[in-house]
Scaffold this active site. Sequence first.
Site, PDB file in Angstrom:
ATOM      1  N   HIS A 191      50.862  43.850  37.314  1.00 47.82           N
ATOM      2  CA  HIS A 191      50.189  44.165  36.051  1.00 47.82           C
ATOM      3  C   HIS A 191      51.134  44.574  34.934  1.00 47.82           C
ATOM      4  O   HIS A 191      50.838  44.370  33.759  1.00 47.82           O
ATOM      5  CB  HIS A 191      49.053  45.154  36.273  1.00 47.82           C
ATOM      6  CG  HIS A 191      47.881  44.482  36.895  1.00 47.82           C
ATOM      7  ND1 HIS A 191      47.654  44.490  38.242  1.00 47.82           N
ATOM      8  CD2 HIS A 191      46.932  43.674  36.346  1.00 47.82           C
ATOM      9  CE1 HIS A 191      46.597  43.735  38.498  1.00 47.82           C
ATOM     10  NE2 HIS A 191      46.141  43.233  37.379  1.00 47.82           N
ATOM     11  N   ARG A 298      39.830  43.029  31.036  1.00 46.70           N
ATOM     12  CA  ARG A 298      40.074  43.890  32.211  1.00 46.70           C
ATOM     13  C   ARG A 298      39.690  45.325  31.848  1.00 46.70           C
ATOM     14  O   ARG A 298      40.528  46.076  31.347  1.00 46.70           O
ATOM     15  CB  ARG A 298      41.558  43.861  32.591  1.00 46.70           C
ATOM     16  CG  ARG A 298      42.058  42.566  33.212  1.00 46.70           C
ATOM     17  CD  ARG A 298      43.533  42.721  33.605  1.00 46.70           C
ATOM     18  NE  ARG A 298      44.003  41.657  34.462  1.00 46.70           N
ATOM     19  CZ  ARG A 298      44.635  40.563  34.038  1.00 46.70           C
ATOM     20  NH1 ARG A 298      44.883  40.385  32.758  1.00 46.70           N
ATOM     21  NH2 ARG A 298      45.045  39.647  34.907  1.00 46.70           N
ATOM     22  N   ARG A 334      34.894  41.925  32.659  1.00 48.98           N
ATOM     23  CA  ARG A 334      34.945  42.155  34.106  1.00 48.98           C
ATOM     24  C   ARG A 334      34.707  43.636  34.390  1.00 48.98           C
ATOM     25  O   ARG A 334      35.338  44.486  33.751  1.00 48.98           O
ATOM     26  CB  ARG A 334      36.312  41.739  34.643  1.00 48.98           C
ATOM     27  CG  ARG A 334      36.438  41.967  36.135  1.00 48.98           C
ATOM     28  CD  ARG A 334      37.729  41.424  36.666  1.00 48.98           C
ATOM     29  NE  ARG A 334      38.848  42.293  36.339  1.00 48.98           N
ATOM     30  CZ  ARG A 334      40.102  42.028  36.673  1.00 48.98           C
ATOM     31  NH1 ARG A 334      40.391  40.905  37.294  1.00 48.98           N
ATOM     32  NH2 ARG A 334      41.073  42.858  36.372  1.00 48.98           N
ATOM     33  N   GLU A 433      38.712  35.068  43.758  1.00 51.68           N
ATOM     34  CA  GLU A 433      40.090  35.496  43.997  1.00 51.68           C
ATOM     35  C   GLU A 433      40.311  35.875  45.455  1.00 51.68           C
ATOM     36  O   GLU A 433      41.412  36.235  45.848  1.00 51.68           O
ATOM     37  CB  GLU A 433      40.472  36.654  43.072  1.00 51.68           C
ATOM     38  CG  GLU A 433      39.522  37.828  43.077  1.00 51.68           C
ATOM     39  CD  GLU A 433      39.859  38.880  42.013  1.00 51.68           C
ATOM     40  OE1 GLU A 433      40.970  38.884  41.483  1.00 51.68           O
ATOM     41  OE2 GLU A 433      38.968  39.711  41.720  1.00 51.68           O
ATOM     42  N   ASN A 456      45.996  34.987  40.474  1.00 54.33           N
ATOM     43  CA  ASN A 456      46.981  36.022  40.841  1.00 54.33           C
ATOM     44  C   ASN A 456      46.675  36.559  42.230  1.00 54.33           C
ATOM     45  O   ASN A 456      47.552  36.682  43.076  1.00 54.33           O
ATOM     46  CB  ASN A 456      46.946  37.183  39.846  1.00 54.33           C
ATOM     47  CG  ASN A 456      47.124  36.722  38.420  1.00 54.33           C
ATOM     48  OD1 ASN A 456      47.674  35.649  38.193  1.00 54.33           O
ATOM     49  ND2 ASN A 456      46.657  37.506  37.467  1.00 54.33           N
ATOM     50  N   ASP A 457      45.401  36.894  42.438  1.00 53.02           N
ATOM     51  CA  ASP A 457      45.011  37.393  43.755  1.00 53.02           C
ATOM     52  C   ASP A 457      44.734  36.255  44.729  1.00 53.02           C
ATOM     53  O   ASP A 457      45.091  36.350  45.896  1.00 53.02           O
ATOM     54  CB  ASP A 457      43.782  38.308  43.639  1.00 53.02           C
ATOM     55  CG  ASP A 457      44.173  39.711  43.209  1.00 53.02           C
ATOM     56  OD1 ASP A 457      45.183  40.225  43.730  1.00 53.02           O
ATOM     57  OD2 ASP A 457      43.494  40.284  42.340  1.00 53.02           O
ATOM     58  N   ARG A 467      51.689  40.148  45.642  1.00 51.06           N
ATOM     59  CA  ARG A 467      52.036  39.635  44.306  1.00 51.06           C
ATOM     60  C   ARG A 467      53.099  40.474  43.607  1.00 51.06           C
ATOM     61  O   ARG A 467      53.716  40.018  42.644  1.00 51.06           O
ATOM     62  CB  ARG A 467      50.771  39.533  43.445  1.00 51.06           C
ATOM     63  CG  ARG A 467      50.106  40.846  43.157  1.00 51.06           C
ATOM     64  CD  ARG A 467      48.685  40.664  42.632  1.00 51.06           C
ATOM     65  NE  ARG A 467      48.606  40.669  41.193  1.00 51.06           N
ATOM     66  CZ  ARG A 467      47.476  40.626  40.497  1.00 51.06           C
ATOM     67  NH1 ARG A 467      46.316  40.559  41.137  1.00 51.06           N
ATOM     68  NH2 ARG A 467      47.483  40.640  39.201  1.00 51.06           N
ATOM     69  N   CYS A 504      41.211  32.639  34.995  1.00 52.44           N
ATOM     70  CA  CYS A 504      41.787  33.707  34.189  1.00 52.44           C
ATOM     71  C   CYS A 504      43.041  34.277  34.825  1.00 52.44           C
ATOM     72  O   CYS A 504      43.617  35.234  34.335  1.00 52.44           O
ATOM     73  CB  CYS A 504      40.755  34.809  33.938  1.00 52.44           C
ATOM     74  SG  CYS A 504      40.135  35.530  35.454  1.00 52.44           S
TER      75      CYS A 504
HETATM   76  C1  PEP Z   1      43.578  37.520  39.191  1.00 47.17           C
HETATM   77  O1  PEP Z   1      43.578  38.097  40.288  1.00 47.17           O
HETATM   78  O2  PEP Z   1      43.998  36.358  39.031  1.00 47.17           O
HETATM   79  C2  PEP Z   1      43.095  38.208  37.980  1.00 47.17           C
HETATM   80  C3  PEP Z   1      42.962  37.559  36.845  1.00 47.17           C
HETATM   81  O3  PEP Z   1      42.829  39.542  38.071  1.00 47.17           O
HETATM   82  P1  PEP Z   1      43.948  40.674  38.109  1.00 47.17           P
HETATM   83  O4  PEP Z   1      45.259  40.076  37.697  1.00 47.17           O
HETATM   84  O5  PEP Z   1      43.526  41.744  37.165  1.00 47.17           O
HETATM   85  O6  PEP Z   1      43.940  41.115  39.537  1.00 47.17           O
HETATM   86 MG    MG Z   2      42.546  39.947  40.601  1.00 46.44          MG
END
Ligand code: PEP
Ligand code: MG
Length: 575
Positions: A191, A298, A334, A433, A456-457, A467, A504
């Site tokens: 993040h 977020r 979200r 995710e 990402n997840d 990650r 996203c």
């Molecule tokens: C993701 O997991 O791709 C996502 C957009 O959420 P975050 O990065 O906040 O976990």
């Molecule tokens: Mg996520």
Amino acid sequence: MTKELKGIAASDGIAVAKAYMLVQPDLSFTKKTIDDTDAEVSRFQKAIAASNADLKLIRDKAAASLGEEEAQVFDAHMMILADPEFTGAIESNIKDNSVNAEQALQDVSSMFISTFEAMTDNAYMQERAADVRDVSTRVMSHLLGVQLPNPALIDEEVIVVAHDLTPSDTAQLDKKYVKAFVTDIGGRTAHSAIMARSLEIPAVVGTQDVTTSVKNGQQIAVDGLTGQVVVDPTDEQTAKFTQEAKTYADQKAEWAKLKTSETLTADGKHFDIAANIGTPKDLDGVLDNGAEAIGLYRTEFLYMDSSELPTEDDQFEAYKKVLETMSPKPVVVRTMDIGGDKHLPYMPLPEEMNPFLGYRAIRISLDRQEIFRTQLRALLRASEYGKLRIMFPMIATIQEFEAAKKIFLEEKDKLVADGVKVASDIQLGIMIEIPAAAVLADQFAKHVDFFSIGTNDLIQYTMAADRGNEHVSYLYQPYNPSILRLVKHVIDSAHKEGKWVGMCGEAAGDPIMVPLLLGLGLDEYSMSATSVLKVRSLMKKLSTADMKELAEKAINESISNDENKALVEKAVHNK
Ligand code: PEP
Ligand code: MG
């Protein structure tokens, strides 16, 4: 001496400036017997005065840049320094036991900290433990004559160098002075890296040893496009970095011309390019970059930026601002995704072996329903001011979605019964995710209004690769056929039920991924605002029919991430 390092390119841009080490100094000391205890007490009092002066400066700066409420934590610190129960106990300890001030400080502060921490049913007192710890560290640094770094006090152009940056450290960086940051650990989708992109601060993460390779004040050059870092660059290297910074600025100026254009492919198809935001403050960047929607808000940053749970009214104001500013463009909000690498100081979560697999996001919301209901009520009240879509994070089962939807409908009915106006067309969707949800997308599609794929997840869970861990960052493989097949299944399943699909995760703004996603039929692309114009410019060159063919090859014929990367580079980027 010149030294070159390689890390993970985490946020675009190039900078050359001197290093500012955001590293905790060594505060170790040895216990000593003191003969002249009066002189030792006076040395301690000088350290208190110096700490007070620091805190006053930090407090004023925080009040000016972040607001009075944020500054209050430093008032609490100054009150501890003025409390005779605390300082008096340390002075008595020096006199009664003839020990040095460092030892007396450590003894007394440890006693206060463990007393406060033991009050497990009193969150307020537990927070005081953290305050005592912070204050004691500051006094100790003055006793030892070492400087504590403080990002809030930076007032010249620097490149911040740190072992790691938390999202809250990153939020404190002032773009005016911080020209880039470099860390030892971290990945592209941690993040802090995502925030760096929305703040437009170039960043390289996961270099493994930058903190031991550079000294405070040493010149350093950073390329956030390639992940290259040079400590003490030669004149020739500095000139090269400066030239590349100029080329990148020219490129950005070219993209900026597309700010008010619609996103169209070479064959005239329109797609929404949306932006991801963390707070209403990010709206300026969204408007500056001409995004066509907000594909991910977020909301957990609203909870993280506060010293207690945000009230329904606080949340209502934030959501209303975002919806009104974007209206009539849609906004996907979200519900909070706390846990993983995002923590609330006022809501201690249980220690977990695997926080990313633990108590987070919808799992907390369904368990602590009072928090979830407050958020949903705030959202429902704000829905009148724009085009609201609500999305639940970390959904693994259809039952979780149904439970969240039931709570949403209950709160909606209550508000309507109270005469509150609520929009009638709020869509409810989920993040895809977790692999379980991706695999079962055909069933999920019958229940939800939309999907948004969180790569990402999704990639971290599919590849079983944390990650934020640079040692396994090679497994962040968005173009791997396994990931592409999951994405295709999600898109096809949604379309079969007449539902739309966005993405996203960071991959949605990746110039290698975009052509493949276009070929797979993705409807909406949501990314850091700073990537919007780059992707709009790329889309103009792509034809959907050609990309469909390319994506089919990538899914059916290729066996690796690298092979697919080369495929797209050759077909689209002339490499
Ligand atoms: C993701 O997991 O791709 C996502 C957009 O959420 P975050 O990065 O906040 O976990
Ligand atoms: Mg996520």
